[in-house]
Design a protein around this motif. Structure first.
Motif, PDB file in Angstrom:
ATOM      1  N   VAL A   3      -5.425   2.599   9.877  1.00  0.00           N
ATOM      2  CA  VAL A   3      -4.034   2.816   9.501  1.00  0.00           C
ATOM      3  C   VAL A   3      -3.367   3.769  10.481  1.00  0.00           C
ATOM      4  O   VAL A   3      -4.026   4.404  11.319  1.00  0.00           O
ATOM      5  CB  VAL A   3      -3.934   3.372   8.063  1.00  0.00           C
ATOM      6  N   ASP A   8      -8.952  -1.590   8.040  1.00  0.00           N
ATOM      7  CA  ASP A   8      -8.276  -0.486   7.365  1.00  0.00           C
ATOM      8  C   ASP A   8      -8.011   0.654   8.346  1.00  0.00           C
ATOM      9  O   ASP A   8      -7.971   1.814   7.958  1.00  0.00           O
ATOM     10  CB  ASP A   8      -9.084  -0.005   6.154  1.00  0.00           C
ATOM     11  N   ASP A  51      -0.005  -3.187  14.976  1.00  0.00           N
ATOM     12  CA  ASP A  51       0.183  -3.254  13.527  1.00  0.00           C
ATOM     13  C   ASP A  51       0.688  -4.630  13.094  1.00  0.00           C
ATOM     14  O   ASP A  51       0.743  -5.571  13.897  1.00  0.00           O
ATOM     15  CB  ASP A  51       1.116  -2.145  13.046  1.00  0.00           C
ATOM     16  N   SER A  89      -0.868  -3.184   2.032  1.00  0.00           N
ATOM     17  CA  SER A  89      -0.210  -2.579   3.184  1.00  0.00           C
ATOM     18  C   SER A  89       1.234  -3.051   3.285  1.00  0.00           C
ATOM     19  O   SER A  89       1.677  -3.948   2.565  1.00  0.00           O
ATOM     20  CB  SER A  89      -0.967  -2.938   4.469  1.00  0.00           C
ATOM     21  N   THR A 116      -5.084   1.706   2.400  1.00  0.00           N
ATOM     22  CA  THR A 116      -4.075   0.903   3.092  1.00  0.00           C
ATOM     23  C   THR A 116      -2.799   0.692   2.282  1.00  0.00           C
ATOM     24  O   THR A 116      -1.861   0.067   2.775  1.00  0.00           O
ATOM     25  CB  THR A 116      -4.659  -0.470   3.446  1.00  0.00           C
ATOM     26  N   VAL A 135      -0.978  -1.015   9.165  1.00  0.00           N
ATOM     27  CA  VAL A 135      -2.404  -1.281   9.320  1.00  0.00           C
ATOM     28  C   VAL A 135      -2.640  -2.090  10.589  1.00  0.00           C
ATOM     29  O   VAL A 135      -1.807  -2.916  10.973  1.00  0.00           O
ATOM     30  CB  VAL A 135      -2.942  -2.054   8.096  1.00  0.00           C
TER      31      VAL A 135
END
Length: 386
Positions: free
Chosen positions: A366, A364, A292, A220, A337, A342
């Motif tokens: 996203v 995961d 995130d 990610s 990802t 994420v």
């Protein structure tokens, strides 16, 4: 009139020649200090070669190790010239030229001190604001004290040369406001160079740190403190928990579980624990959000309903016995990802309108994903409230 005009021009040229020597001396000392700093004589560097006001600039991002000393040289030149232009005949006095060099160095150092103090106030508040105050002003004054004799001797030699030629001293100092404005502009230029150089260096350090970091194992996006985004709100508008016997924060709290998985599917359990000594009631769906890797609100669609991981019992008023819990489940499909924003934090409240709590997670979920949330229900098919 021609003779008077020539003497005025000659005096101004002498001022600028002496002050330009001060600026050049600034650059010479900085350059020598840089050369000595990498030798075994580095310990005596600050004693005999005080490097202007920023002895650490050689670790800065290019070209600021070059631009900042130049800005400092311009600043001391203009301040020095302003002092000489203000005092009649000062460019002929050894003591005045020397003292002006001390003042010019101190002014340049104080400018950097002020910039660093404001930077400290922004980053650390009032706790450490005074640590930088005066330190570089003292270095600049010390530089002028130990090297001010150089422009002073040049000034004396020029004065003797003019005396031998029969030059007439300039009759006035009417141009000093222009010199003062130029000196102020030079100090502003130095302060701006300090700010821009430091910012460029911080950007370079962050880039170097990111390049050396192998990055998240799931591929990610790396955390970026400068990334745009909004923080996760701790509370959103809603009805909240109401009623005399409701599961208010004084009676119950939300506990966030860990991510579980099945083939291609993920889930997470929420628990509303009644820690009081009396039953409490709840009616509705949990309020959920995700943060995130930059601690910003992740753009995720939250849908009320069941998922592969858990069916939705539907909204109903339930009563949670003292010491017992209600449960709700989050469910989503597995997502790639690689190169994505994420979810690294899950936020949850008992209902919309209540304060959210949070917990770090590895998931995961996203950006752009859809997450289902079920209504609060008693575990194992417990009964609803009467």
């Amino acid at each position: 009139m021609v003779g008077v005009h020539s003497s005025v021009v000659g005096s101004k040229k002498r001022v600028w020649l002496i002050s330009a020597t001060v600026g050049a001396l600034w650059l010479v000392v900085v350059a020598l200090s840089a050369a000595v700093s990498v030798t075994r004589f580095a310990r005596v560097q600050e004693v005999v070669l005080p490097a202007g006001v920023t002895p650490y600039i050689w670790s800065w991002a290019f070209p600021w190790p070059v631009l900042l000393p130049i800005a400092g040289a311009i600043a001391v030149t203009l301040v020095h010239a302003a002092i000489l232009q203000t005092v009649r005949g000062s460019e002929r006095s050894v003591a005045t030229v020397w003292l002006a060099t001390v003042v010019a160095g101190a002014a340049a150092g104080l400018t950097v001190d002020v910039v660093l103090v404001f930077a400290s106030l922004v980053t650390d508040g009032w706790a450490m604001w005074a640590l930088e105050l005066g330190s570089r002003a003292a270095v600049g004054a010390y530089w002028g004290l130990i090297y001010g004799w150089v422009p002073a001797l040049i000034a004396r030699r020029l004065a003797r040369r003019d005396d031998a030629r029969g030059a007439v001293e300039s009759p006035s100092r009417r141009g000093w406001p222009i010199y003062a404005a130029a000196a102020l502009a030079g100090l502003v230029l130095l302060g701006g160079a300090q700010v821009l150089g430091d910012e460029a260096t911080q950007v370079q350090l962050r880039a170097e740190s990111a390049a050396s970091d192998p990055g998240p194992a799931d591929g990610s996006v790396r955390p970026d403190p400068d990334a745009p985004g909004d923080p996760v709100p701790e509370l959103v508008e809603g009805g909240g928990v109401i009623g005399d016997g409701a599961c208010t924060p004084e009676r119950a709290m939300v506990l966030i579980g860990d991510v579980s998985g099945a083939t291609g599917h993920r889930g997470l359990r929420l628990e509303l624990m009644n820690f009081s000594d009396a039953p409490c009631t709840i009616d509705g769906y949990p309020d959920v959000a995700f943060g995130d890797q930059n601690d910003h609100l992740l753009d995720v669609t939250i849908e009320r309903g069941g998922s592969f991981m858990a069916p939705d019992p539907g909204q109903a008023l339930i009563e949670i016995p003292a010491g017992s819990s209600a449960v709700a489940y989050l469910g989503w499909d597995a997502n790639p990802t690689q190169g994505a924003l994420v979810a690294r934090t899950v936020w949850a409240a008992v209902l919309e309108g209540e304060v959210r709590g949070s917990k770090p997670i590895e998931s995961d979920v996203v950006e752009g994903a859809t997450v289902s949330v079920t209504a609060w229900a008693l575990p194992e098919g417990g009964s609803t409230a009467p």
